[in-house]
Scaffold this active site. Structure first.
Site, mmCIF file in Angstrom:
data_model
loop_
_atom_site.group_PDB
_atom_site.id
_atom_site.type_symbol
_atom_site.label_atom_id
_atom_site.label_comp_id
_atom_site.label_asym_id
_atom_site.label_seq_id
_atom_site.Cartn_x
_atom_site.Cartn_y
_atom_site.Cartn_z
ATOM 1 N N GLU A 1 -5.356 -8.634 0.728
ATOM 2 C CA GLU A 1 -6.066 -8.307 1.967
ATOM 3 C C GLU A 1 -7.527 -8.052 1.670
ATOM 4 O O GLU A 1 -7.868 -7.310 0.754
ATOM 5 C CB GLU A 1 -5.524 -7.027 2.618
ATOM 6 C CG GLU A 1 -4.242 -7.192 3.380
ATOM 7 C CD GLU A 1 -3.769 -5.894 4.016
ATOM 8 O OE1 GLU A 1 -4.616 -5.050 4.407
ATOM 9 O OE2 GLU A 1 -2.556 -5.715 4.108
ATOM 10 N N GLU B 1 0.792 -1.230 0.000
ATOM 11 C CA GLU B 1 0.000 0.000 0.000
ATOM 12 C C GLU B 1 0.830 1.289 0.000
ATOM 13 O O GLU B 1 0.795 2.070 0.970
ATOM 14 C CB GLU B 1 -0.950 0.012 1.208
ATOM 15 C CG GLU B 1 -1.895 -1.168 1.244
ATOM 16 C CD GLU B 1 -3.018 -1.015 2.271
ATOM 17 O OE1 GLU B 1 -2.934 -0.107 3.115
ATOM 18 O OE2 GLU B 1 -3.977 -1.797 2.211
HETATM 19 C C1 FCB Z 1 -4.548 -2.081 5.472
HETATM 20 C C2 FCB Z 1 -3.192 -2.467 5.992
HETATM 21 C C3 FCB Z 1 -3.203 -3.553 7.032
HETATM 22 C C4 FCB Z 1 -4.399 -3.448 7.957
HETATM 23 C C5 FCB Z 1 -5.678 -3.251 7.194
HETATM 24 C C6 FCB Z 1 -6.908 -3.167 8.061
HETATM 25 O O1 FCB Z 1 -4.501 -0.771 5.015
HETATM 26 O O2 FCB Z 1 -2.361 -2.901 4.949
HETATM 27 O O3 FCB Z 1 -1.986 -3.532 7.703
HETATM 28 O O4 FCB Z 1 -4.184 -2.491 8.919
HETATM 29 O O5 FCB Z 1 -5.587 -2.114 6.405
#
Ligand code: FCB
Length: 455
Positions: free
Chosen positions: A359, A166
């Site tokens: 994620e 990110e």
């Molecule tokens: C993302 C992050 C991760 C976590 C999630 C909820 O932005 O990569 O580390 O905190 O959000």
């Protein structure tokens, strides 16, 4: 009844990040990171929480891998703490830190779980922060040295690498918030984001030239589908601009080796942003990725009231809650259709890349515990809807190869500390006891069947 089945060899995993779970912040020769620094300062992290102990994963990794085994996952995405390996960012290596990840990786492989390694999930060595962090190009070189060591040392066993997690968050957002300096610096954040792309491209190059180059390497971006409030021209313009700020600014350099012109123009006008060097673009062009990691939790909604609003990002983002829509404990809208639209759009606009969801998950209430199981119906329903839409995207041609739930465990949720819980497994931070949630049991069964039945 719909019978949802995922492709053969689909990766099912969970994701974590070093600072959020490991603890052992100053053990065995680890150097300090910017998160150690910031969490030890009063008033920044909710409730004064720190990652000093976190989930104590540094000492409990074997137990946590057994949980993963029971979950049936065939892959695990985790990140390496750079200052555990290079306490001062570059130069001297900390053998005990190296041994920790050797043990972790070997234990995963022993349990038939594929390690998927993120090289940078925000815990920059403090020593590199002190010389100017990602705004300073010397940090690029330090990062490349670090990644070379990683590829050489672990690359015989690790076959999937993620250069960065990110970039938008740890550059534009954190710099904008002045999180590590106490001073907002939006222009610096954008400069940092372009430097990170150079570091990424150089790491990809280092990987291709390493002795263990037979795996795959990519980057993880946080992306969010943007919906205009209406189909007026003004709203369409607003959505296009925000899409540029949130998505294209990160996707275009990676896939097209260029930056979106509308956003470059905006940055030039507003911050006197310098032109991007041809060399940087050449580097990006010469080093394409093997896969894209997508982190997605929600969608973005925009609305513009008048043309003047078009230059103000904060005015265009529409945070008003929509009646009948569901929102997580973090306030993020549950948007499985935004997830689908995002995947299809990336597929179409960026030439059908292999994608992993690196994620996705939900901050839940987690307030009911029955028979030793957390009754997290909200998270279970969330995952079900997102999985259905991932499946729909695959059916519609998206090359989706795997899915990592954020997160294996409740953990240190950055500035929100331990107040927000994303885990499939609950962590009692007093006792470090791990407790299963209903969503974890469901996920275990989905993986066993490589799918599920739904209405
Ligand atoms: C993302 C992050 C991760 C976590 C999630 C909820 O932005 O990569 O580390 O905190 O959000």
């Amino acid at each position: 009844m719909k019978n949802i089945r995922f492709p053969k060899n689909f990766l099912w995993g969970t994701a974590t990040a070093s600072y959020q779970i490991e603890g052992a912040w100053n053990e065995d020769g680890k150097g300090e990171s910017i998160w150690d620094m910031v969490s030890h300062k009063p008033g920044i992290i909710r409730n004064g929480d720190t990652g000093d102990i976190a989930c104590d994963h540094y000492h409990r990794y074997k137990e946590d891998i057994q949980i993963m085994k029971q979950l049936n996952v065939n892959a695990y995405r985790f990140s390496i703490s750079w200052p555990r390996i290079f306490p001062s960012g570059r130069g001297e290596i900390n053998e005990k830190g190296v041994a920790f990840y050797d043990n972790l990786i070997n234990e995963l492989l022993k349990n038939e779980i594929e390690p998927v390694v993120t090289l940078y999930h925000w815990d920059l060595p403090l020593a590199l922060h002190k010389i100017g962090s990602w705004e300073n190009r010397d940090v690029i070189e330090a990062y490349v040295e670090y990644t070379k060591f990683m590829f050489d040392h672990y690359g015989d066993r690790v076959k999937k690498w993620i250069t960065f997690n990110e970039p938008e968050v740890f550059t534009v957002m954190f710099y904008g918030a002045g999180l590590f300096t106490g001073k907002s610096n939006i222009k610096g954040g954008y400069i940092a984001s372009t430097n990170v792309n150079v570091a990424h491209a150089k790491a990809v190059d280092a990987y291709r030239n390493s002795k263990n180059s037979d795996g795959r390497i990519g980057i993880t971006l946080n992306l969010s589908h943007v919906y205009p409030q209406s189909n007026s021209t003004l709203d369409a313009k607003a959505a296009k601009f925000i899409d540029g700020i949130y998505n294209r600014w990160y996707l275009d350099p990676i896939f097209r080796a260029e930056y979106p012109k509308d956003i470059l123009d905006y940055l030039k006008e507003r911050y006197n942003f310098p032109p991007i060097s041809e060399n940087d673009l050449k580097l990006l062009k010469a080093n394409p990725i093997d896969f894209l990691g997508v982190n997605n939790y929600s969608c973005t909604r925009t609305a513009a009231k008048k043309p003047e609003d078009l230059s103000s990002i904060s005015k265009l983002i529409n945070r008003r809650r929509i009646k009948g829509h569901e929102y997580s404990q973090y306030g993020w809208e549950v948007s499985p259709e935004g997830f689908y639209d995002l995947l299809v759009r990336i597929d179409k606009d960026y030439n059908h890349p292999p994608i992993y969801i690196t994620e996705n998950g939900m901050a839940g209430k987690d307030d009911i515990i029955e028979n030793g199981i957390v009754q997290d119906e909200d998270r279970l329903n969330y995952l079900k809807q997102y999985f259905e839409n991932a499946h729909r995207a695959i059916k519609d041609g998206v090359d989706l190869k795997g899915y990592f739930i954020w997160s294996l465990l409740d953990n240190f949720e950055w500035v929100a500390g331990y107040s927000i819980r994303f885990g499939l497994i609950r962590v009692n931070y007093e006792t470090q006891e791990r407790l299963w949630k209903k969503s974890a049991q469901w996920y275990r069964d989905v993986i066993a069947e490589n799918g599920f039945e739904t209405l």
